[in-house]
Scaffold this active site. Structure first.
Site, short mmCIF file in Angstrom:
data_model
loop_
_atom_site.label_atom_id
_atom_site.label_comp_id
_atom_site.label_asym_id
_atom_site.label_seq_id
_atom_site.Cartn_x
_atom_site.Cartn_y
_atom_site.Cartn_z
N HIS A 1 -11.36 -6.42 7.73
CA HIS A 1 -12.11 -6.14 6.50
C HIS A 1 -13.38 -5.35 6.81
O HIS A 1 -14.36 -5.44 6.08
CB HIS A 1 -12.49 -7.43 5.77
N GLU B 1 0.82 -1.22 0.00
CA GLU B 1 0.00 0.00 0.00
C GLU B 1 0.85 1.26 0.00
O GLU B 1 0.52 2.25 -0.65
CB GLU B 1 -0.96 -0.01 1.19
#
Lengths: 328, 324
Positions: B129, B60
């Protein structure tokens, strides 16, 4: 003395102008000394010197084009002057002056010169290496045959972003030169890097590498020219393992002396007028006074949002009320 | 007029941006060949080519750092972070670099990156998540934080975010990615950043929310109406810039406020909203401002429906303000 480019580039001869290189190195030393003096007087914050690294900076730049982008670190601010930015413009940023390009928003080593393709420097370590990759990604996407060069040291080399940058550069075969400058202290470097050869890392990323001696300006120019030619011809990234040891200025002066030149005179011819120019510029910049308070809120976004306007106006009202330093 | 869910609206907006502007690039983990884990980029690589829509390594910080470089070069990168829970490795690049490039360069290097990322719970995703990180970014000067709630706002706000010359964190409510549907023509329209919508008008209490919670709040408003409480519902659409005017106008009318978000309560965006209302509309208030939020626990797996705000929790809070 000549350097030949390789790859798809037309074979060109790059004359390494040793006298010009000497002038750049002397200039850099004078700038460092002056920054140190201003720091002792409290007029400049953190601004580490380039001393010992000048070969890595200026011999490398001599092998690049003005259109190539430079990502520096805290030590490389003189690169903008090498690209024609004025001493006053540089010093204004060092001092956070009102007329500086960043208007006092950035600290002393965080210089910017878009007109010279010198990207805004961050005080953080290694983050800029991934930005260099992004610019190289843009160049590749736009068929721009410029390249990106990023200087960094052992601290940045230890970060996750150094890995991220090299991994991306390898995966996408990008026109970027990662120019590692060792500290000059092998024991200190060993505390940050496992292997003895930084260049060996390149193999794992599938990118090219070269090792240079920071006092060998010709060797640096040759390797950077080759890395740039490789990058321009689609051959991807290069890690340059820049070893820093002896004094690059002394080494260069030995060469110039051997050519029969009076290096002391050469040095004076650069340092004396530059020192005067710096003193004059510092006086003028001090006389400017600090930036207008309202500029605190500028360049957060392209335009001030309602919240920033409210905060700005509130601060200005407050300062106006207490401008005489009393509570009435 | 096509009927679209949020995934399709995001896909249509990206398709429009890629077609309209050659400076737009879309990339991230699995967004290219695979079309994204939620299919938001499905078919875009086939249509626009591997140079414009591409896969990245799983990194990321590498994705965002690369996007920053592309933006300062003059392009309009639209990276995807696969789940907002994965955004933290890029936190340094977002907070310390992306948000500061314009400021520290005195405007020489604007950084117009739009980071798309699905956020929020309710999909049995567990804590990695399901989280809602908006407060971290709203707290950071130099970032805009945009949160659509349905296909129409996802489309118009995403195009406006890509147009915007400054960095935008674009949080997509993945719980309603497919459940929320709307009929509209994806003709390139933009919705302005910093403009909230009054989703439903009312007179007794103002419910302020964003993202997937809009849908729970609508159900709560129905329940309140059945109990003779008239709720006004505000969908913020963007947290930064914030539409204070719409909020304050409503609060001055109703005198009661319930703020709803999924993120944990402490230092959540609701605290900021409550502070603004207190500072600017205190004398209009008839009751304390109440918050219905996630709890100050990590996001749970099995008990996520107990963790999340729902229509009944919102109903109860609104009722409390009315009965105060």
């Amino acid at each position: 003395m000549s350097v030949q480019s390789v790859g798809d580039e037309p074979m060109t001869t790059h004359d390494l102008d040793l006298r010009s290189l000497h002038a750049s190195m002397v200039r850099s030393r004078v700038l460092d000394d002056f920054s140190g003096e201003l720091a002792r007087r409290g007029m400049v914050s953190l601004a580490p010197a380039a001393t010992g690294r000048e070969g890595h900076h200026f011999a490398a730049m001599s092998a690049l084009r003005p259109s190539d982008w430079l990502f520096g670190d805290l030590r490389s601010s003189a690169s903008m002057i090498e690209r024609g930015v004025s001493v006053r413009h540089w010093l204004a940023q060092r001092m956070g002056a009102a007329s500086s390009a960043h208007g006092g928003h950035a600290s002393s080593a965080e210089v910017t010169a878009k007109e010279a393709n010198v990207v805004s420097v961050s005080s953080l370590m290694g983050t800029q290496l991934v930005h260099a990759v992004g610019v190289a990604m843009g160049m590749k996407a736009r068929n721009d045959d410029s390249v990106v060069l990023a200087w960094y040291g052992p601290a940045a080399a230890a970060t996750g972003d150094a890995h991220n940058a090299m991994n991306f550069a390898g995966v996408y075969s990008l026109p970027v030169i990662f120019y590692y400058c060792s500290s000059g202290d092998p024991a200190a470097d060993a505390l940050r890097l496992g292997g003895e050869s930084y260049a060996d890392r390149a193999e794992g990323y599938g990118i090219a590498s070269a090792t240079v001696d920071g006092s060998d300006v010709s060797g640096i120019a040759v390797e950077v020219a080759q890395a740039a030619a490789r990058a321009r011809s689609g051959g991807g990234a290069t890690i340059i393992d820049g070893r820093t040891g002896g004094d690059p200025l002394a080494a260069l002066e030995a060469r110039l002396t051997a050519q029969g030149l009076d290096v002391a005179a050469l040095r004076r011819s650069v340092a004396t007028p530059l020192s005067q120019e710096l003193r004059d510029a510092a006086t003028a910049l001090q006389a400017e006074g600090p930036p207008q308070v309202a500029t605190l809120f500028e360049h957060v976004f392209e335009a001030l949002d309602a919240r920033l306007i409210e905060q700005r106006d509130s601060l200005l009202r407050h300062l106006k009320r207490f401008s005489d330093g009393t509570v009435d | 007029m096509p009927r679209m869910n949020i995934i399709q609206a995001v896909n249509a907006a990206l398709d429009h941006a890629l077609s309209e502007d050659e400076d737009v690039f879309v990339f991230g983990e699995d967004v290219g060949k695979f079309g994204g884990v939620f299919r938001a980029t499905d078919g875009l690589q086939d249509k626009h080519g591997e140079g414009r829509v591409f896969d990245t390594p799983l990194s990321e910080s590498g994705i965002v750092g690369t996007a920053i470089g592309m933006a300062i070069y003059g392009l309009k990168p639209v990276p995807e972070i696969q789940f907002s829970d994965f955004i933290y490795p890029a936190f340094d690049q977002i907070v310390s670099e992306m948000a500061k490039f314009r400021y520290r360069s005195g405007g020489q290097y604007p950084c117009g990156v739009t980071i798309r990322t699905p956020f929020g719970g309710g999909i049995r995703g567990g804590h990695y998540h399901s989280q809602s990180p908006e407060a971290y970014f709203a707290h950071t000067a130099g970032l805009k934080v945009v949160v659509p709630s349905d296909p129409y706002t996802a489309y118009g706000l995403l195009l406006a975010s890509i147009d915007d010359p400054d960095p935008v964190i674009f949080l997509e409510p993945k719980r309603v990615y497919r459940a929320s549907r709307a009929d509209f023509e994806p003709n390139g329209f933009r919705l302005p950043l910093g403009k909230a919508a009054v989703d439903r008008e009312g007179t007794d209490v103002t419910v302020i929310t964003y993202g997937a919670m809009l849908h729970e709040a609508r159900k709560a408003c129905d329940l309140l109406a059945e109990n003779n409480i008239s709720a006004e519902l505000i969908d913020l659409r963007s947290l930064v810039p914030l539409d204070e005017e719409t909020i304050l106008t409503s609060v001055e009318k109703t005198g009661r406020v319930v703020i709803v978000h999924e993120a944990a309560r402490t230092c959540g965006f609701g605290g900021e909203l409550a502070a603004i209302i207190s500072e600017k509309a205190l004398l209009h208030l008839e009751a304390p401002i109440l918050r219905v939020t996630g709890y100050d626990t990590p996001f749970p797996y099995t008990l996520e429906n107990q963790y999340l705000p729902d229509a009944f929790k919102i109903f109860e809070a609104a009722e409390t303000t009315v009965d105060f």
